[in-house]
Design a protein around this motif. Structure first.
Motif, PDB file in Angstrom:
ATOM      1  N   ASN A 210       0.823  -1.204   0.000  1.00  0.00           N
ATOM      2  CA  ASN A 210       0.000   0.000   0.000  1.00  0.00           C
ATOM      3  C   ASN A 210       0.859   1.257   0.000  1.00  0.00           C
ATOM      4  O   ASN A 210       0.521   2.254  -0.645  1.00  0.00           O
ATOM      5  N   ALA A 211       1.971   1.206   0.719  1.00  0.00           N
ATOM      6  CA  ALA A 211       2.885   2.350   0.728  1.00  0.00           C
ATOM      7  C   ALA A 211       3.471   2.576  -0.658  1.00  0.00           C
ATOM      8  O   ALA A 211       3.605   3.728  -1.103  1.00  0.00           O
ATOM      9  N   ALA A 214       0.903   4.199  -2.867  1.00  0.00           N
ATOM     10  CA  ALA A 214       0.739   5.621  -2.533  1.00  0.00           C
ATOM     11  C   ALA A 214       1.888   6.452  -3.071  1.00  0.00           C
ATOM     12  O   ALA A 214       1.736   7.659  -3.295  1.00  0.00           O
ATOM     13  N   MET A 215       3.039   5.835  -3.300  1.00  0.00           N
ATOM     14  CA  MET A 215       4.191   6.557  -3.853  1.00  0.00           C
ATOM     15  C   MET A 215       4.148   6.626  -5.381  1.00  0.00           C
ATOM     16  O   MET A 215       5.008   7.256  -5.992  1.00  0.00           O
ATOM     17  N   ALA A 514       7.190  13.660  -1.634  1.00  0.00           N
ATOM     18  CA  ALA A 514       5.797  14.120  -1.724  1.00  0.00           C
ATOM     19  C   ALA A 514       5.643  15.295  -2.675  1.00  0.00           C
ATOM     20  O   ALA A 514       4.629  15.993  -2.633  1.00  0.00           O
ATOM     21  N   LYS A 517       2.738  15.614  -5.857  1.00  0.00           N
ATOM     22  CA  LYS A 517       1.896  14.652  -5.162  1.00  0.00           C
ATOM     23  C   LYS A 517       1.304  13.626  -6.123  1.00  0.00           C
ATOM     24  O   LYS A 517       0.895  13.963  -7.235  1.00  0.00           O
ATOM     25  N   ALA A 520      -3.455   9.438  -7.833  1.00  0.00           N
ATOM     26  CA  ALA A 520      -4.152   8.157  -7.988  1.00  0.00           C
ATOM     27  C   ALA A 520      -3.304   7.197  -8.804  1.00  0.00           C
ATOM     28  O   ALA A 520      -2.402   7.610  -9.551  1.00  0.00           O
ATOM     29  N   THR A 521      -3.594   5.923  -8.661  1.00  0.00           N
ATOM     30  CA  THR A 521      -3.053   4.903  -9.552  1.00  0.00           C
ATOM     31  C   THR A 521      -4.180   3.980  -9.986  1.00  0.00           C
ATOM     32  O   THR A 521      -5.178   3.819  -9.275  1.00  0.00           O
ATOM     33  N   PHE A 529      -5.188   3.202  -5.913  1.00  0.00           N
ATOM     34  CA  PHE A 529      -4.885   4.185  -4.881  1.00  0.00           C
ATOM     35  C   PHE A 529      -5.552   5.494  -5.243  1.00  0.00           C
ATOM     36  O   PHE A 529      -5.539   5.902  -6.412  1.00  0.00           O
ATOM     37  N   ASP A 530      -6.131   6.142  -4.242  1.00  0.00           N
ATOM     38  CA  ASP A 530      -6.786   7.433  -4.443  1.00  0.00           C
ATOM     39  C   ASP A 530      -6.421   8.331  -3.270  1.00  0.00           C
ATOM     40  O   ASP A 530      -6.841   8.084  -2.131  1.00  0.00           O
ATOM     41  N   ALA A 531      -5.599   9.360  -3.533  1.00  0.00           N
ATOM     42  CA  ALA A 531      -5.166  10.252  -2.458  1.00  0.00           C
ATOM     43  C   ALA A 531      -6.348  10.937  -1.790  1.00  0.00           C
ATOM     44  O   ALA A 531      -6.302  11.249  -0.594  1.00  0.00           O
ATOM     45  N   LYS A 534      -7.686   9.180   1.301  1.00  0.00           N
ATOM     46  CA  LYS A 534      -6.783   8.938   2.423  1.00  0.00           C
ATOM     47  C   LYS A 534      -6.874  10.055   3.449  1.00  0.00           C
ATOM     48  O   LYS A 534      -7.180  11.183   3.132  1.00  0.00           O
TER      49      LYS A 534
END
Length: 534
Positions: A210-211, A214-215, A514, A517, A520-521, A529-531, A534
């Protein structure tokens, strides 16, 4: 129609098919790119994904990482900064108090100034902290392991145990002290790693995955093995995929240690799912550069030529003959990744590959050279001559993480990791972190870009953003042997990363973990992933 399966039209942003080509929009159907530059009026049934001016790229792949291995250590203890026997034993004792029971215990990331001086007294301090609980502690390089007495007893390690090729067992008065270096780690790892099971391993691996999502990563190449042994958990990843909680495409390897266990990789074929795919074997040719064990033609400052696990002939036995190994890989159709740091390690590997070409006329498999601390210019030319069948993966973060190794290599260290030269020769080159050898704070693609574009020394010439984008996408895809990832062309998997700004517009010195930024992926067309959530 379910919104997850209905066509999606990505528009209103800077959309890159690859590092060079931009398009106005991308139409995604099911898990793949269906078309680009379409007329929106012709696709009224598509869900419109408004990028709001952001920059969309093919998904980034970390082409060498150990997130499953990191999951094994999740329930143990982080020993980073614990650099002497007393600190290690104290930290282990404290961690065990919060992890009661008799399950095997794992720790990682300690560092010692001299691994060869770990003594029986040091082992006694660790044993006092662990008692009879099986305990394995891996260092920050992943190339040295401390096994307590309970672990050595469980694994059957005694003074009479044969030491594997390319390994060292540190002894005192004829007794093993528990320090196992390089391939000797397998003496404890192969029999004991299967004992580390359960939800904690999956939860740890998932947290790291997950990290990475997010990157900005949409895929990884997880080696699922190290000098410690095989950490083969593809079914765990497939279970995460079935549950809908796998946020990355996982390409994995089968780590082997010689001709005798090479064919084990064949059993991994034919079980691929959409997100979990077997890409070939992995072999160690030499030891850790950061531990002074790169196999070089020249003598290092410790008075040797490093450490190697193979030979160009039968001098170490048929099992360790690299020519026999590569010939067999080609015979059975197994791609392979090779851990190579020194120029001698690279020489024997390239010679073995050339021998196959001389006999068969070409290479059938993809052969990925990992790390390459000390490749010579002539060797880089040789790599390029294999017409795309020999590719590389590199870690610009090592420029920072592995600074100060003149103590091992003297002036030669200034010539380490000439990544720019690989691109200049036209070699397909993937980007990676080698986490958790490299620290977490250097893992984000934008941090890797910052280090690589600023440069650092005569051989560490700054890379361009174009080279880095190519490396994270098409270059990393080349190391997987798969042809359906790495770009956003029709028929390719819809793996994508969205940044708030175009990476080409950010000054190298401003790039950071960061900044810009990640918004999303998407992996196979599904948002991973959706910033905003979060």
């Amino acid at each position: 129609m379910d919104r997850q399966t209905m066509p999606k039209l990505f528009t209103n942003g800077r959309i890159y098919q690859n590092a060079d080509t931009r398009v106005a929009n991308i139409l995604v159907e099911n898990d793949s790119v269906a078309a680009v530059d379409v007329n929106p009026a012709d696709h009224q049934d598509a869900a419109v994904i408004d990028l709001a001016g952001g920059a969309l790229y093919p998904g980034f792949c970390d082409s060498h990482v150990h997130l499953v291995e990191a999951g094994v250590g999740f329930s143990g203890v982080d020993l980073r900064g614990k650099n002497d026997p007393e600190a290690i034993a104290t930290a282990v004792a404290a961690a065990m108090a919060s992890h009661p029971g008799d399950a095997p215990f794992f720790g990682s990331a300690f560092s010692l100034a001299d691994y060869d001086v770990w003594s029986l007294a040091d082992l006694a301090k660790l044993d006092a902290a662990t008692g009879d609980r099986v305990t394995l502690l891996a260092d920050d390089l992943g190339h040295n392991l401390i096994a307590n007495s309970a672990a050595m007893a469980k694994a059957g390690i005694t003074a009479a145990t044969p030491v594997p090729s390319g390994g060292k067992v540190i002894t005192e008065d004829g007794k093993p002290t528990g320090m196992l270096r390089e391939e000797a780690m397998t003496l404890a790892g192969n029999p004991l790693l299967p004992l580390f099971t359960g939800a904690a391993v999956q939860e740890g691996a998932r947290r790291f995955m997950n990290a990475w999502a997010a990157m900005g990563y949409t895929a990884i190449v997880d080696l699922m093995g190290a000098p410690i042994g095989r950490i083969l958990r593809p079914e765990m990843c497939r279970e995460m995929e079935r549950k809908g909680i796998l946020p990355l495409r996982v390409n994995y390897n089968y780590t082997f240690f010689g001709l005798d266990d090479l064919d084990g990789g064949l059993a991994e074929m034919g079980h691929d799912t959409d997100l979990v795919r077997f890409i070939g074997n992995k072999l160690f040719i030499d030891g850790a550069y950061a531990g002074g064990q790169a196999w070089t033609t020249w003598e290092n400052k410790e008075g040797g030529h490093g450490l190697h696990t193979v030979a160009p002939d039968d001098s170490m036995g048929k099992n360790q003959n690299i020519n026999r190994i590569i010939a067999r890989l080609e015979e059975v159709g197994l791609n392979c990744h090779y851990h190579i740091q020194g120029d001698k390690a690279l020489d024997v590997t390239l010679d073995a590959l050339a021998a196959v070409v001389a006999k068969k006329g070409k290479l059938e498999c993809v052969h990925t050279l990992i790390h390459l601390a000390f490749p010579r210019p002539d060797q880089i030319e040789r790599i390029a001559s294999f017409a795309g069948k020999v590719v590389t993966t590199v870690q610009p973060g090592f420029w920072q993480a592995e600074a100060g190794l003149e103590r091992y290599y003297g002036e030669a260290n200034n010539a380490s990791y000439p990544i720019k030269d690989l691109f200049g020769a036209g070699v397909a080159t993937g980007m990676s972190t080698d986490f958790f050898v490299s620290p977490l704070e250097l893992a984000a693609p934008t941090k890797v870009m910052n280090i690589a574009m600023v440069g650092g020394g005569a051989s560490r010439k700054p890379l361009s953003m174009r080279e880095l984008l190519s490396g994270f996408t098409q270059g990393s895809a080349a190391t997987t042997g798969k042809s359906d990832v790495g770009a956003l062309a029709p028929g390719m998997k819809a793996d994508m990363v969205l940044y708030e700004r175009d990476l080409y517009d950010v000054a190298p010195q401003d790039l950071a973990a960061a900044n810009p930024k990640v918004l999303a992926t998407w992996v196979s067309g599904r948002k991973a992933f959706d910033a905003a959530s979060k």
